[in-house]
Design an enzyme around this catalytic site. Structure first.
Site, PDB file in Angstrom:
ATOM      1  N   ASP A  62       0.829  -1.190   0.142  1.00  0.00           N
ATOM      2  CA  ASP A  62      -0.067   0.011  -0.053  1.00  0.00           C
ATOM      3  C   ASP A  62       0.874   1.261   0.012  1.00  0.00           C
ATOM      4  O   ASP A  62       1.797   1.428   0.819  1.00  0.00           O
ATOM      5  CB  ASP A  62      -0.712   0.199   1.100  1.00  0.00           C
TER       6      ASP A  62
ATOM      7  N   ASN B  29      -2.803  12.978  -4.087  1.00  0.00           N
ATOM      8  CA  ASN B  29      -3.872  13.379  -4.759  1.00  0.00           C
ATOM      9  C   ASN B  29      -4.281  15.141  -4.331  1.00  0.00           C
ATOM     10  O   ASN B  29      -4.867  15.776  -5.167  1.00  0.00           O
ATOM     11  CB  ASN B  29      -4.984  12.683  -4.676  1.00  0.00           C
TER      12      ASN B  29
ATOM     13  N   ASP C 260      -1.358   9.640 -10.121  1.00  0.00           N
ATOM     14  CA  ASP C 260      -1.195   8.439 -11.246  1.00  0.00           C
ATOM     15  C   ASP C 260      -0.004   8.370 -11.569  1.00  0.00           C
ATOM     16  O   ASP C 260       0.607   6.968 -11.754  1.00  0.00           O
ATOM     17  CB  ASP C 260      -2.101   8.804 -12.552  1.00  0.00           C
TER      18      ASP C 260
ATOM     19  N   GLU D 234      -4.518   2.436  -4.471  1.00  0.00           N
ATOM     20  CA  GLU D 234      -3.195   2.311  -4.390  1.00  0.00           C
ATOM     21  C   GLU D 234      -2.612   1.187  -3.679  1.00  0.00           C
ATOM     22  O   GLU D 234      -1.501   1.060  -3.073  1.00  0.00           O
ATOM     23  CB  GLU D 234      -2.773   3.681  -3.460  1.00  0.00           C
TER      24      GLU D 234
END
Length: 355
Positions: free
Chosen positions: A216, A224, A233, A259
């Protein structure tokens, strides 16, 4: 007619908006950019509109790399269904043509059989040479026609076989795409679910070791929130690139969701799996993240990793559950670390959500 005129006016309006956006942002009027802005104008792809609006609000423009990323993420994968439909339609048409050929061939064979039966009966009643010669000539003609038709059928079947073979390859390529995450190029969740089930069954049947890594990205939400989803991304692709460089052979990598990533390690005991996990963690941390549009250095990405190993009595769900619990133990205990089910930090019921 009125409906067609309305549709004409409506689509022209979308086209004008698309060209207006390209003109105002001084972008190349290439098909990719036109398609992005046309879809934006229709409003049918809410995710695409959201990412464009967010990026424009932050940067005031869209770079070529931004447009490339938007297209690959929000538009290119939509063509998969269309491609499947088109290939499927071609397969059906090819099969219909072959069935028509076979039906015609059966009719010709039946007619030829009737001719043989009739000629046989007539030969039995023939009493002069002229009658016999006439019947023989008729049989020779029918035989030649039958042979010619068979050659045509054989040639057409060869072409159909080649065409169907090509279509089968196209479907296999599309099938591979449906099992691939378009953003990272790794296997997607569907691919992971299918693969780990097969791997677990094989390991149990052959008494072979099997380990699972669950990754993770630490503080992914902040990427973000602070820099936008396009940068998020980019973070996902950076981690995927590290996974591809670190995982070889029969090992399986996949984007598990959001993620989170997963790696299935067949024929791998826990100690070896821990070595692989830490190697990947270090590889990710060693890379510096740079914002493509500005060149700004955003720092380094870290990941937390949970590791579990298949045990007697296990199934796929229990193996994943333990790796997931180890992952959250790693995040709860400081992130940027590897935790396995043999570590004191591991708790079997550890499902605390930590970003």
């Amino acid at each position: 007619m009125i409906g067609l005129l309305d549709e004409h006016q409506r689509t022209l309006a979308f086209a004008e908006v698309a060209l207006g956006q390209i003109r105002s942002l001084k972008q190349p009027a290439v098909p990719r950019n036109y398609e992005i802005w046309y879809v934006y104008a229709t409003g049918y792809n809410a995710a695409l509109n959201k990412i464009i609006n967010e990026t424009l609000a932050r940067q005031g423009r869209l770079t070529d790399s931004d447009l490339e990323q938007i297209y690959e993420t929000y538009l290119s994968q939509l063509r998969t269904t269309d491609r499947i439909d088109k290939v499927g339609a071609r397969v059906i048409n090819e099969i219909d043509d072959v069935m028509t050929l076979i039906t015609d061939a059966l009719s010709m064979t039946t007619a030829f059989g009737h001719n043989l039966d009739g000629a046989t009966q007539k030969l039995g009643k023939a009493h002069d040479l002229n009658t016999v010669m006439t019947l023989v000539q008729s049989l020779v003609k029918s035989t030649l026609e039958m042979r010619e038709n068979n050659k045509l059928l054989e040639a057409r079947l060869i072409v159909s076989k080649q065409e169907i073979g090509n279509l089968q390859q196209s479907l296999e390529a599309i099938r591979a795409e449906t099992l691939t995450d378009p953003l990272t190029g790794l296997g997607n969740r569907k691919y992971f679910d299918r693969t780990i089930e097969d791997s677990v069954q094989h390991a149990l049947q052959h008494s072979e070791p099997l380990s699972l890594l669950m990754f993770d990205i630490d503080h992914f939400k902040s990427f973000n929130d602070n820099y936008g989803h396009l940068t998020g991304d980019q973070v996902l692709r950076l981690v995927a690139m590290s996974l591809r460089a670190s995982i070889k052979g029969q090992d399986v990598t996949a984007r598990y969701g959001g993620e989170e990533f997963a790696v299935v390690l067949p024929n791998t005991a826990l100690r070896q799996a821990l070595t692989v996990a830490d190697h990947i963690r270090r590889a990710v941390m060693s890379k510096e993240l740079k914002k493509k549009s500005t060149g700004e250095i955003l720092g380094r990405v870290t990941i937390s990793v949970g590791v579990s190993m298949l045990q007697n009595g296990d199934n796929t769900d229990s193996l994943i559950e333990r790796a997931d619990a180890c992952l959250y133990a790693a995040k709860r205990n400081g992130r940027n670390r590897v935790v396995c089910e043999a570590d004191p930090e591991y708790a079997p019921t550890d499902h605390i959500q930590v970003a």
